[in-house]
Design an enzyme around this catalytic site. Structure first.
Site, PDB file in Angstrom:
ATOM      1  CG  ASP A  30      -2.095   0.897   1.115  1.00 42.95           C
ATOM      2  OD1 ASP A  30      -2.294   1.471   0.020  1.00 42.95           O
ATOM      3  OD2 ASP A  30      -2.827   1.056   2.104  1.00 42.95           O
ATOM      4  CG  HIS A  47       0.123   1.978  -9.354  1.00 41.94           C
ATOM      5  ND1 HIS A  47      -0.112   1.601  -8.048  1.00 41.94           N
ATOM      6  CD2 HIS A  47      -0.980   2.668  -9.737  1.00 41.94           C
ATOM      7  CE1 HIS A  47      -1.299   2.048  -7.665  1.00 41.94           C
ATOM      8  NE2 HIS A  47      -1.842   2.697  -8.666  1.00 41.94           N
ATOM      9  CG  LEU A 141       9.896 -16.906  -3.481  1.00 36.77           C
ATOM     10  CD1 LEU A 141       9.437 -16.891  -2.019  1.00 36.77           C
ATOM     11  CD2 LEU A 141      10.422 -15.531  -3.866  1.00 36.77           C
TER      12      LEU A 141
HETATM   13  C1  FPP Z   1      -2.121   0.148  -3.279  1.00 36.34           C
HETATM   14  O1  FPP Z   1      -1.585   1.436  -3.258  1.00 36.34           O
HETATM   15  C2  FPP Z   1      -1.519  -0.571  -4.383  1.00 36.34           C
HETATM   16  C3  FPP Z   1      -2.199  -1.183  -5.378  1.00 36.34           C
HETATM   17  C4  FPP Z   1      -3.658  -1.232  -5.454  1.00 36.34           C
HETATM   18  C5  FPP Z   1      -1.488  -1.806  -6.493  1.00 36.34           C
HETATM   19  C6  FPP Z   1      -0.296  -2.562  -6.062  1.00 36.34           C
HETATM   20  C7  FPP Z   1       0.514  -2.867  -7.237  1.00 36.34           C
HETATM   21  C8  FPP Z   1       1.854  -2.844  -7.252  1.00 36.34           C
HETATM   22  C9  FPP Z   1       2.671  -2.554  -6.081  1.00 36.34           C
HETATM   23  C10 FPP Z   1       2.586  -3.212  -8.451  1.00 36.34           C
HETATM   24  C11 FPP Z   1       2.290  -4.638  -8.764  1.00 36.34           C
HETATM   25  C12 FPP Z   1       3.277  -5.224  -9.576  1.00 36.34           C
HETATM   26  C13 FPP Z   1       3.093  -6.346 -10.255  1.00 36.34           C
HETATM   27  C14 FPP Z   1       4.257  -6.988 -10.834  1.00 36.34           C
HETATM   28  C15 FPP Z   1       1.775  -6.969 -10.439  1.00 36.34           C
HETATM   29  P1  FPP Z   1      -2.557   2.662  -3.497  1.00 36.34           P
HETATM   30  O2  FPP Z   1      -2.572   2.944  -4.955  1.00 36.34           O
HETATM   31  O3  FPP Z   1      -3.884   2.370  -2.898  1.00 36.34           O
HETATM   32  O4  FPP Z   1      -1.823   3.780  -2.725  1.00 36.34           O
HETATM   33  P2  FPP Z   1      -2.510   4.970  -1.900  1.00 36.34           P
HETATM   34  O5  FPP Z   1      -3.299   4.333  -0.793  1.00 36.34           O
HETATM   35  O6  FPP Z   1      -1.340   5.751  -1.402  1.00 36.34           O
HETATM   36  O7  FPP Z   1      -3.360   5.749  -2.865  1.00 36.34           O
END
Ligand code: FPP
Length: 250
Positions: A30, A47, A141
Protein backbone atom coordinates in the site's frame (compact mmCIF):
# COMPACT_ATOMS: atom_id res chain seq x y z
CA UNK A 1 29.18 -3.98 12.79
CA UNK A 2 27.78 -6.05 15.66
CA UNK A 3 29.31 -9.54 15.67
CA UNK A 4 25.92 -11.23 16.12
CA UNK A 5 24.55 -9.73 12.95
CA UNK A 6 24.98 -11.61 9.73
CA UNK A 7 25.18 -9.93 6.33
CA UNK A 8 22.90 -11.69 3.92
CA UNK A 9 23.93 -12.74 0.44
CA UNK A 10 23.15 -10.18 -2.32
CA UNK A 11 21.74 -7.52 -0.06
CA UNK A 12 22.70 -4.92 2.49
CA UNK A 13 20.05 -6.23 4.82
CA UNK A 14 20.86 -7.70 8.21
CA UNK A 15 19.28 -10.56 10.10
CA UNK A 16 20.57 -12.15 13.27
CA UNK A 17 22.06 -15.60 12.91
CA UNK A 18 19.20 -17.34 14.67
CA UNK A 19 16.36 -15.36 13.06
CA UNK A 20 13.42 -17.59 12.25
CA UNK A 21 12.46 -16.67 8.69
CA UNK A 22 8.74 -17.33 8.07
CA UNK A 23 7.92 -19.94 5.47
CA UNK A 24 5.13 -17.76 4.04
CA UNK A 25 5.06 -13.95 4.03
CA UNK A 26 2.02 -12.11 2.67
CA UNK A 27 2.16 -8.40 1.88
CA UNK A 28 -0.47 -5.71 1.30
CA UNK A 29 1.56 -3.36 -0.87
CA UNK A 30 0.00 0.00 0.00
CA UNK A 31 1.00 3.62 -0.53
CA UNK A 32 1.95 3.84 -4.21
CA UNK A 33 -0.51 6.68 -4.79
CA UNK A 34 0.68 8.71 -1.79
CA UNK A 35 4.31 8.16 -2.79
CA UNK A 36 3.55 9.67 -6.20
CA UNK A 37 1.43 12.50 -4.77
CA UNK A 38 4.25 13.54 -2.42
CA UNK A 39 6.40 13.98 -5.53
CA UNK A 40 3.67 15.68 -7.58
CA UNK A 41 3.75 12.75 -9.97
CA UNK A 42 0.84 10.81 -11.50
CA UNK A 43 -0.39 7.85 -9.44
CA UNK A 44 0.76 5.40 -12.10
CA UNK A 45 4.36 6.48 -11.48
CA UNK A 46 3.84 5.24 -7.91
CA UNK A 47 2.65 1.89 -9.25
CA UNK A 48 5.66 1.72 -11.60
CA UNK A 49 8.00 2.28 -8.64
CA UNK A 50 5.94 -0.25 -6.69
CA UNK A 51 6.73 -2.80 -9.38
CA UNK A 52 10.46 -2.13 -8.88
CA UNK A 53 9.96 -2.83 -5.17
CA UNK A 54 8.26 -6.11 -6.06
CA UNK A 55 11.46 -7.13 -7.88
CA UNK A 56 13.73 -6.16 -4.98
CA UNK A 57 11.56 -7.88 -2.36
CA UNK A 58 11.22 -11.03 -4.48
CA UNK A 59 15.01 -11.21 -4.88
CA UNK A 60 15.55 -10.76 -1.16
CA UNK A 61 12.81 -13.17 -0.08
CA UNK A 62 14.38 -15.78 -2.36
CA UNK A 63 17.87 -15.10 -0.98
CA UNK A 64 16.88 -15.47 2.67
CA UNK A 65 14.94 -18.69 2.11
CA UNK A 66 11.29 -17.62 2.22
CA UNK A 67 9.24 -20.42 0.62
CA UNK A 68 6.06 -18.44 -0.27
CA UNK A 69 5.65 -14.72 -0.91
CA UNK A 70 2.07 -13.60 -1.59
CA UNK A 71 1.57 -10.06 -2.88
CA UNK A 72 -1.79 -8.26 -3.04
CA UNK A 73 -1.48 -6.74 -6.51
CA UNK A 74 -5.13 -6.12 -7.41
CA UNK A 75 -8.24 -6.62 -5.32
CA UNK A 76 -11.79 -7.35 -6.49
CA UNK A 77 -12.57 -3.81 -5.22
CA UNK A 78 -9.81 -2.11 -7.27
CA UNK A 79 -11.99 -2.16 -10.43
CA UNK A 80 -13.74 0.95 -9.08
CA UNK A 81 -10.57 3.05 -9.59
CA UNK A 82 -10.35 5.43 -12.58
CA UNK A 83 -10.22 3.53 -15.86
CA UNK A 84 -6.72 4.74 -16.79
CA UNK A 85 -5.33 3.55 -13.45
CA UNK A 86 -7.02 0.15 -13.78
CA UNK A 87 -5.65 -0.20 -17.33
CA UNK A 88 -2.16 0.62 -16.08
CA UNK A 89 -2.40 -1.86 -13.19
CA UNK A 90 -3.52 -4.53 -15.66
CA UNK A 91 -0.43 -3.82 -17.78
CA UNK A 92 1.97 -4.25 -14.85
CA UNK A 93 2.06 -8.07 -14.64
CA UNK A 94 3.03 -8.24 -18.32
CA UNK A 95 5.66 -5.50 -17.93
CA UNK A 96 7.02 -7.14 -14.79
CA UNK A 97 7.25 -10.58 -16.33
CA UNK A 98 8.66 -9.43 -19.68
CA UNK A 99 11.63 -7.86 -17.86
CA UNK A 100 11.96 -10.13 -14.83
CA UNK A 101 10.94 -13.65 -15.88
CA UNK A 102 14.49 -14.71 -16.91
CA UNK A 103 15.78 -13.74 -13.46
CA UNK A 104 12.87 -15.52 -11.77
CA UNK A 105 13.73 -18.67 -13.74
CA UNK A 106 17.42 -18.32 -12.89
CA UNK A 107 16.51 -18.00 -9.21
CA UNK A 108 14.32 -21.12 -9.37
CA UNK A 109 11.21 -19.06 -8.48
CA UNK A 110 7.80 -20.53 -9.21
CA UNK A 111 5.04 -18.06 -10.17
CA UNK A 112 1.46 -18.68 -9.08
CA UNK A 113 -1.70 -16.60 -8.75
CA UNK A 114 -4.70 -16.49 -6.48
CA UNK A 115 -7.87 -14.68 -7.50
CA UNK A 116 -10.48 -14.67 -10.24
CA UNK A 117 -7.99 -14.81 -13.10
CA UNK A 118 -10.63 -15.59 -15.74
CA UNK A 119 -12.04 -12.07 -15.36
CA UNK A 120 -8.73 -10.33 -16.14
CA UNK A 121 -8.09 -8.77 -19.57
CA UNK A 122 -6.67 -11.34 -21.96
CA UNK A 123 -3.20 -9.74 -22.17
CA UNK A 124 -2.87 -9.82 -18.36
CA UNK A 125 -4.12 -13.38 -18.09
CA UNK A 126 -1.86 -14.65 -20.86
CA UNK A 127 1.21 -12.98 -19.33
CA UNK A 128 0.68 -14.65 -15.95
CA UNK A 129 -0.31 -18.01 -17.43
CA UNK A 130 2.88 -17.99 -19.50
CA UNK A 131 4.97 -17.26 -16.37
CA UNK A 132 3.15 -20.00 -14.43
CA UNK A 133 3.83 -22.46 -17.26
CA UNK A 134 7.51 -21.53 -17.61
CA UNK A 135 8.21 -21.79 -13.89
CA UNK A 136 5.96 -24.72 -12.94
CA UNK A 137 8.85 -27.13 -12.24
CA UNK A 138 10.85 -24.63 -10.15
CA UNK A 139 11.38 -25.58 -6.53
CA UNK A 140 12.59 -22.38 -4.84
CA UNK A 141 10.47 -19.44 -3.70
CA UNK A 142 6.82 -19.55 -4.81
CA UNK A 143 5.81 -16.01 -5.79
CA UNK A 144 2.03 -15.71 -5.54
CA UNK A 145 0.28 -12.72 -7.11
CA UNK A 146 -3.17 -12.00 -5.71
CA UNK A 147 -4.86 -10.65 -8.84
CA UNK A 148 -8.55 -9.80 -8.85
CA UNK A 149 -8.54 -11.38 -5.40
CA UNK A 150 -11.06 -10.84 -2.60
CA UNK A 151 -11.26 -12.97 0.53
CA UNK A 152 -15.04 -12.83 0.92
CA UNK A 153 -15.66 -13.74 -2.72
CA UNK A 154 -13.13 -16.59 -2.32
CA UNK A 155 -15.10 -17.99 0.64
CA UNK A 156 -18.46 -17.54 -1.12
CA UNK A 157 -17.06 -19.34 -4.15
CA UNK A 158 -15.90 -22.21 -1.89
CA UNK A 159 -19.41 -22.47 -0.42
CA UNK A 160 -20.91 -22.53 -3.93
CA UNK A 161 -18.58 -25.39 -4.94
CA UNK A 162 -19.55 -27.37 -1.83
CA UNK A 163 -23.27 -26.71 -2.44
CA UNK A 164 -22.94 -27.88 -6.06
CA UNK A 165 -21.24 -31.11 -4.91
CA UNK A 166 -23.90 -31.61 -2.25
CA UNK A 167 -26.61 -31.27 -4.89
CA UNK A 168 -24.91 -34.04 -6.87
CA UNK A 169 -24.76 -36.21 -3.73
CA UNK A 170 -20.99 -36.09 -4.09
CA UNK A 171 -20.32 -34.80 -0.60
CA UNK A 172 -21.43 -35.53 2.97
CA UNK A 173 -21.82 -32.24 4.87
CA UNK A 174 -20.85 -33.81 8.19
CA UNK A 175 -17.44 -34.47 6.69
CA UNK A 176 -16.73 -30.81 5.98
CA UNK A 177 -14.14 -29.43 8.37
CA UNK A 178 -11.56 -26.61 8.40
CA UNK A 179 -8.94 -28.69 6.60
CA UNK A 180 -11.06 -29.84 3.71
CA UNK A 181 -12.86 -26.47 3.45
CA UNK A 182 -9.40 -24.96 2.81
CA UNK A 183 -9.13 -27.23 -0.22
CA UNK A 184 -11.85 -25.16 -1.94
CA UNK A 185 -9.85 -21.94 -1.58
CA UNK A 186 -7.38 -20.50 -4.12
CA UNK A 187 -4.64 -21.21 -1.57
CA UNK A 188 -5.31 -24.95 -1.33
CA UNK A 189 -1.67 -25.84 -2.08
CA UNK A 190 -0.16 -23.02 -0.04
CA UNK A 191 0.39 -22.99 3.75
CA UNK A 192 -1.17 -20.14 5.75
CA UNK A 193 1.09 -17.07 6.09
CA UNK A 194 2.93 -16.81 9.40
CA UNK A 195 3.62 -13.12 8.76
CA UNK A 196 1.34 -10.56 7.10
CA UNK A 197 2.77 -7.11 6.41
CA UNK A 198 0.94 -3.95 5.35
CA UNK A 199 2.85 -0.86 4.32
CA UNK A 200 1.84 2.83 4.38
CA UNK A 201 0.51 3.10 7.93
CA UNK A 202 -2.95 1.65 7.24
CA UNK A 203 -3.93 -1.08 9.70
CA UNK A 204 -6.62 -3.08 7.91
CA UNK A 205 -6.85 -6.43 6.18
CA UNK A 206 -8.92 -5.04 3.27
CA UNK A 207 -10.36 -8.45 2.33
CA UNK A 208 -6.90 -10.05 1.93
CA UNK A 209 -6.49 -13.71 2.98
CA UNK A 210 -9.20 -13.33 5.61
CA UNK A 211 -9.50 -17.10 6.17
CA UNK A 212 -5.79 -17.86 5.86
CA UNK A 213 -4.54 -15.11 8.21
CA UNK A 214 -6.43 -16.31 11.31
CA UNK A 215 -3.17 -17.02 13.14
CA UNK A 216 -0.79 -14.77 11.21
CA UNK A 217 1.34 -12.19 12.95
CA UNK A 218 0.43 -8.75 11.56
CA UNK A 219 3.14 -6.15 11.12
CA UNK A 220 2.10 -2.65 10.02
CA UNK A 221 4.81 -0.27 8.87
CA UNK A 222 4.57 3.41 7.92
CA UNK A 223 6.87 3.08 4.91
CA UNK A 224 5.13 3.61 1.57
CA UNK A 225 5.47 0.54 -0.68
CA UNK A 226 7.84 2.13 -3.27
CA UNK A 227 10.24 2.91 -0.37
CA UNK A 228 10.01 -0.56 1.20
CA UNK A 229 13.26 -2.49 0.73
CA UNK A 230 15.21 -5.57 1.82
CA UNK A 231 16.23 -3.96 5.09
CA UNK A 232 12.59 -3.07 5.86
CA UNK A 233 11.56 -6.67 5.17
CA UNK A 234 14.26 -7.91 7.54
CA UNK A 235 12.97 -5.55 10.23
CA UNK A 236 9.47 -7.03 9.83
CA UNK A 237 10.93 -10.53 10.08
CA UNK A 238 12.77 -9.54 13.27
CA UNK A 239 9.50 -8.24 14.77
CA UNK A 240 7.82 -11.53 13.82
CA UNK A 241 10.69 -13.50 15.33
CA UNK A 242 10.42 -11.62 18.62
CA UNK A 243 6.71 -12.31 19.04
CA UNK A 244 5.50 -15.28 20.94
CA UNK A 245 3.16 -17.37 18.79
CA UNK A 246 0.72 -19.48 20.80
CA UNK A 247 -2.17 -20.52 18.52
CA UNK A 248 -4.64 -19.93 21.36
CA UNK A 249 -2.72 -22.21 23.74
CA UNK A 250 -0.36 -21.30 26.57
C1 FPP B 1 -2.12 0.15 -3.28
O1 FPP B 1 -1.59 1.44 -3.26
C2 FPP B 1 -1.52 -0.57 -4.38
C3 FPP B 1 -2.20 -1.18 -5.38
C4 FPP B 1 -3.66 -1.23 -5.45
C5 FPP B 1 -1.49 -1.81 -6.49
C6 FPP B 1 -0.30 -2.56 -6.06
C7 FPP B 1 0.51 -2.87 -7.24
C8 FPP B 1 1.85 -2.84 -7.25
C9 FPP B 1 2.67 -2.55 -6.08
C10 FPP B 1 2.59 -3.21 -8.45
C11 FPP B 1 2.29 -4.64 -8.76
C12 FPP B 1 3.28 -5.22 -9.58
C13 FPP B 1 3.09 -6.35 -10.25
C14 FPP B 1 4.26 -6.99 -10.83
C15 FPP B 1 1.78 -6.97 -10.44
P1 FPP B 1 -2.56 2.66 -3.50
O2 FPP B 1 -2.57 2.94 -4.96
O3 FPP B 1 -3.88 2.37 -2.90
O4 FPP B 1 -1.82 3.78 -2.72
P2 FPP B 1 -2.51 4.97 -1.90
O5 FPP B 1 -3.30 4.33 -0.79
O6 FPP B 1 -1.34 5.75 -1.40
O7 FPP B 1 -3.36 5.75 -2.86
Amino acid sequence: MFPFLKKKKNSNALLTNDTQVPEHIAIIMDGNGRWAKQRKMPRIKGHYEGMQTVKAITRHASDIGVKYLTLYAFSTENWSRPKDEVNYLMKLPGDFLSTFLPELIEKNVKVQTIGFIDQLPEHTRLAVLEAIEQTKHNTGLTLVFALNYGGRKEIVSAVQMIAAQYKENAIDLSEINEENFSQYLFTKDIPDPELLIRTSGEERLSNFLIWQSSYSEFVFVDTLWPDFDAHALDECIEIYHNRHRRFGGL
